[in-house]
Every structure is written in C-alpha cells, then in structure tokens.
Scaffold this active site. Structure first.
Site, PDB file in Angstrom:
ATOM      1  N   LYS A 109      -8.273   0.511  33.124  1.00 43.81           N
ATOM      2  CA  LYS A 109      -7.183   0.330  34.100  1.00 43.81           C
ATOM      3  C   LYS A 109      -7.474  -0.855  35.020  1.00 43.81           C
ATOM      4  CE  LYS A 109      -4.648   2.715  37.792  1.00 43.81           C
ATOM      5  NZ  LYS A 109      -4.342   4.018  38.417  1.00 43.81           N
ATOM      6  N   HIS A 132       3.063   1.143 -11.573  1.00 43.40           N
ATOM      7  CA  HIS A 132       3.876   0.941 -10.373  1.00 43.40           C
ATOM      8  C   HIS A 132       4.288   2.271  -9.755  1.00 43.40           C
ATOM      9  CE1 HIS A 132       3.807  -3.277 -11.140  1.00 43.40           C
ATOM     10  NE2 HIS A 132       4.526  -3.183 -12.245  1.00 43.40           N
TER      11      HIS A 132
END
Length: 512
Positions: A135, A273
C-alpha cells in the site's frame, strides 16, 4: 536517517546473500524467529523484531510483528508531516523495505491432511506486512519473490529503488496475497462442502511453464496447474521422452484423455485438433490400436494417441510406423520405450488414466466466465422406442457410440461397429451435415458395405426424421439419441418403416 529492512521468510533460499547485500547498502535488517537465527549464524548484521517492538514473540510464534513499531514504520507516509511527526514522537523508525514470503500453506496441504498443522500454516503477520508495504509503495519496496532479490540489489547499486520498480513489486505482492487467501478459502470450503458456485469466485493457479506460443505462433501462452491437482490430472503427467509440449499438444492431450477415460476395456483413442478421429476397444491393446488407426489412417498422422493399458513392444512397433506427436499411457515396457525413443520428436507421457470426478468446467467468454459441473454422466437406462429392439451386440455398440458422441463437438454424430469408430463428425451447424459427414467418413475408409449393421449415436435429439432416413439408406441398424423433440414420433415412425431399432437415453451431451 537510518535505513531499515524487515526480512521474515519461510523459503530461505538466497536470503543470507540478499540480507548481506542490503547491509552493504546501509540497511539495518530487522528479522524474526528462524530467519533471524539463520542471518545471525551467517554473520549478517540483524536485529530481532522483539528488540524493535519491545515485546517478545508469543503464542507459539503466532504473534511476532503485529505491532505499531512495525506497521507504523511501514505505513507512515513520508510526504505527510503529521505522519512523520507522529512516528517521531512515538519513537518509531521508518522501514523502507519489506521482504516476506509466507508460511507454506500449499506445501502443507499437499503433504498432510492434519488440520491442526494446516491451520498453523495460515500466515497472519506476513500478509499484513506485505499489504502494508504494498500500500505504501511510494516509500517502501516490498519483495515476495526470491527471483527479485538480485533486481532489488541492482536498483540499490544504481543509487535507489525507483518508484516504477516499487509499484511493480506492489502489484506483485497484492497478487501473491490474493492467491494465498484464495487457496486457503478454496481448501477450507472444500473441507466444509462449500457452495460450488459462490456469490464471488476467486481462482488460484500456479504457473507450470511458459509455452513457446499459443494456438498460433503470434499468441503468447503459459500452462498453469491447480493447487492440489490429482495424480490422474494431465498436469501431473510424467514426460519420459521428447521435446517440450506445446499449447496445442496439451489441449489435444486433454481431449484424448477425456474420451479414453469413458472405457474400461483396452482402448486406444486417436485425436487431431482436440477432436477424436479414431477410437477402438478390444480384448487387447494391439487390436484396439488397429481399430483406432484404421478408423482414420489419414487424420491420425501428426495426432495424439492415448491408451489405457501399458504400451508393449508390439503396439510400439505399430505406432512407430507413422508419425504421431504424443503417446499417453499408464506405462511402457522397456522394449516399447526402446522402440519409441528411436524418434527424437515424439513426446511420451506416462499418466494414470483412471477417471477423476468433481471438476468444474470453465469457459472464458468476453468479460466473464461460464462455469458448470463436469459432464460426468454416460450410463443410461435404455428406452426402447421402436418395434425392433437392438440385439445384444448392437446394444454394446450403441453404448460405445454414445460415449463417442459425448466427445464430438455439437452437432455431433458417431457411427460405430464392433467396438470401432467408423465415422465421426462434429461441429456442424445442422445435424444433417453431421450425419452425412460421418457417413462419408465411414465410406472413405471402410466402404459403403461396412455401414450395414452399424449403429449411429447423436449427441442431441433429432428435430426431424431426415437423419433417420439418411441412416436407413445405408443400412444402419440401430440409433441412440436423447429424445425429447416435439417431433419424436416422426423419427420413431421412420425407424419402424426402415426396420431400425431406436433407443432414447433421456440425456444429451452438447459440447460447444
């Protein structure tokens, strides 16, 4: 002003050299527990966190760094005078670098089911320090990854750690704590039988490897694994031989395994495929291989072969007669390996091919994610819809073809006979094209006579009787389909007129 760096790590790889490098750039190192002991033994200049806080570690190490003298030093904004005045009056020193890697929760759940150990490996102070430092990246550099140690030291060698670098490290820290918390939530949710589709969903995966490219050379890609993946999962396959797997290799292998795992008898599946092109089941793997190969000897070239039994020398010899990208099997005999490894580019994977259950199916769409239960149903109680019922042999083939249709993209049709796929056609926008495509495929490789007495499976119902009439023209003797169309009676009548047995399953297997 004196510079402080706080180091508290579970993975101590490289930490001594890193801390010594920070000393060399004027940092005093603050540390905790075993990390402090390791640094002191190595002669690194370090002070224990308890000296900074004035409070000892306690509660069996559960409480070490949750103290204003730690978090105040991390969170104070250097550009706000009242922040600096406050910590000055409180005697708090600024901390300019925080290096933390967290308790090994993932390693613990992979190693044991002891809930007590698992809970003790949920880090509290570590994530709090990381979030505080991330932060306040304007003033603090946060480090969560051993791989970044050298980059930090290189930045310091150039004078100071840049804001851009601190911002990059901040983002990395938040990603790290998010993944850590998500893993804990997922694991505890699994233990409690939590909601499979929660109101908010956080997924966590870890990278296995970067891939050379994606489906096409211009696409970047990587391979990730689920934490606590099962031994039967593809990500845990052991590669015995061959070059690195590609994106398409992994995707095709997944499709082959999904279909292979539908069968208990010796089975060989050939995939091209991500689509099955030849499937055979038999009493032995050699016969199953010939069935799968002969179902489409053209498409199997350059494809993937998956088997659910050990590959022996006879099967290996047959495989070696053609070019295949990958072979997947539970194991290989030494003779088989010697044969297959003669081809340097073939990839050989060893993986338990037993079926796993309980996975979720995820599909990425634009701006969102579709999630569903895995389609793990297959067995059905047959509803005999026609005057003619299937023979025992036809029923066995219907069940086989039904499994094939589940793994052919919709609209999908599978034609089979004697435990062998004859024609597979999927991904069509109408069921007529899928039917004619599967028939054309069968005729190309087996001849029209082979269709006589064959069976046909459809992943979805027939909205009209046209597909039945096409099947009848070629002598197909039995059909299995979900049923449920408003026009079922027309298909049933067409079957009765042609002497075809039709069975309804009451379930469909759309695959998009």
């Amino acid at each position: 002003m004196k510079k402080y760096a706080l180091i508290s790590v579970s993975d101590k790889t490289g930490v001594v050299d890193f801390a010594r490098g920070l000393n060399g750039h004027g940092f005093t190192v603050i540390s905790t527990g075993n990390t402090f002991n390791s640094l002191k033994e190595a002669g690194v200049d370090a002070v224990e966190a308890s000296e900074i806080t004035g409070f000892p570690e306690c509660l069996d190490g559960r409480l070490k760094t949750l103290h204003p003298h730690i978090h105040g030093g991390i969170l104070a904004r250097r550009d706000l005078p009242h922040h600096m005045d406050f910590i000055g009056e409180a005697g708090i020193n600024t901390i300019d670098l925080v290096c933390v890697n967290l308790y090994p929760f993932k390693d613990t759940i992979e190693r044991t089911d002891d809930l007590g150990q698992i809970i003790e490996n949920i880090d509290i102070g570590g994530p709090a320090m990381l979030r505080s430092a991330a932060k306040n990246y304007d003033s603090v550099c946060v480090v969560v990854d051993v791989a970044d140690y050298d980059a930090v030291l290189n930045q310091l060698a150039e004078g100071e750690i840049s804001r851009d670098f601190r911002f990059k490290m901040s983002a990395k820290a938040f990603a790290h704590t998010a993944a850590y918390d998500a893993l804990i939530a997922k694991y505890l949710g699994w233990l409690t039988g939590g909601e499979p589709f929660p109101q908010t969903l956080t997924l966590t995966y870890e990278k296995v490897q970067d891939l050379r490219y994606g489906e096409n050379p211009h696409q970047k890609a990587a391979f990730y694994r689920e934490v606590k993946a099962l031994p039967v999962d593809l990500v845990n396959a052991k590669q015995i031989h061959g070059k690195e797997l590609s994106f398409n290799n992994i995707n095709d292998a997944h499709g082959a395994l999904e279909l292979l795992r539908e069968f208990d008898k010796p089975c060989v599946v050939a995939v091209k495929h991500a689509t099955p092109c030849g499937v055979g089941i038999a009493n032995n793997l050699t016969e199953a291989w010939h069935k799968a190969h002969d179902a489409d000897p053209t498409s199997i070239f350059g494809g993937i072969v998956a088997a659910n039994r050990e590959i022996d020398d006879s099967v290996a010899t047959e495989i070696n007669k053609i070019f295949v990208e990958i072979v997947i099997a539970p194991s290989y005999t030494p003779e088989a390996l010697e044969i297959l490894q003669q081809k340097k580019n073939i990839r050989l994977l060893a993986l338990d091919t037993a079926k796993s259950y309980g996975s979720l199916d995820l599909k990425k769409v634009s701006g969102g994610l579709l999630i569903q239960d895995e389609d793990d149903l297959l067995d059905f109680e047959p509803n005999f819809m026609t005057e003619k019922h299937p023979t025992q042999g036809e029923m066995e083939d219907l069940k086989f073809a039904w499994a094939l249709s589940k793994h052919v993209k919709s609209n999908g049709i599978a034609i089979a006979k004697n435990g062998q796929s004859l024609g597979l056609a999927g991904g069509q926008v109408n069921r007529i094209w899928a039917t004619t495509g599967a028939i054309d495929h069968a005729i190309e490789f087996f001849g029209e006579d082979a269709l006589k007495g064959a069976v046909l499976a459809s992943d979805g119902f027939f909205p009209f009787d046209d597909c039945v009439k096409i099947a009848a023209k070629y002598g197909i003797s039995a059909i299995v389909q979900p049923g449920g169309s408003q026009n079922d009676d027309a298909s049933i009548k067409a079957c009765n007129d042609a002497g075809i047995a039709m069975v309804f399953t009451g379930m469909r297997h759309f695959r998009h």
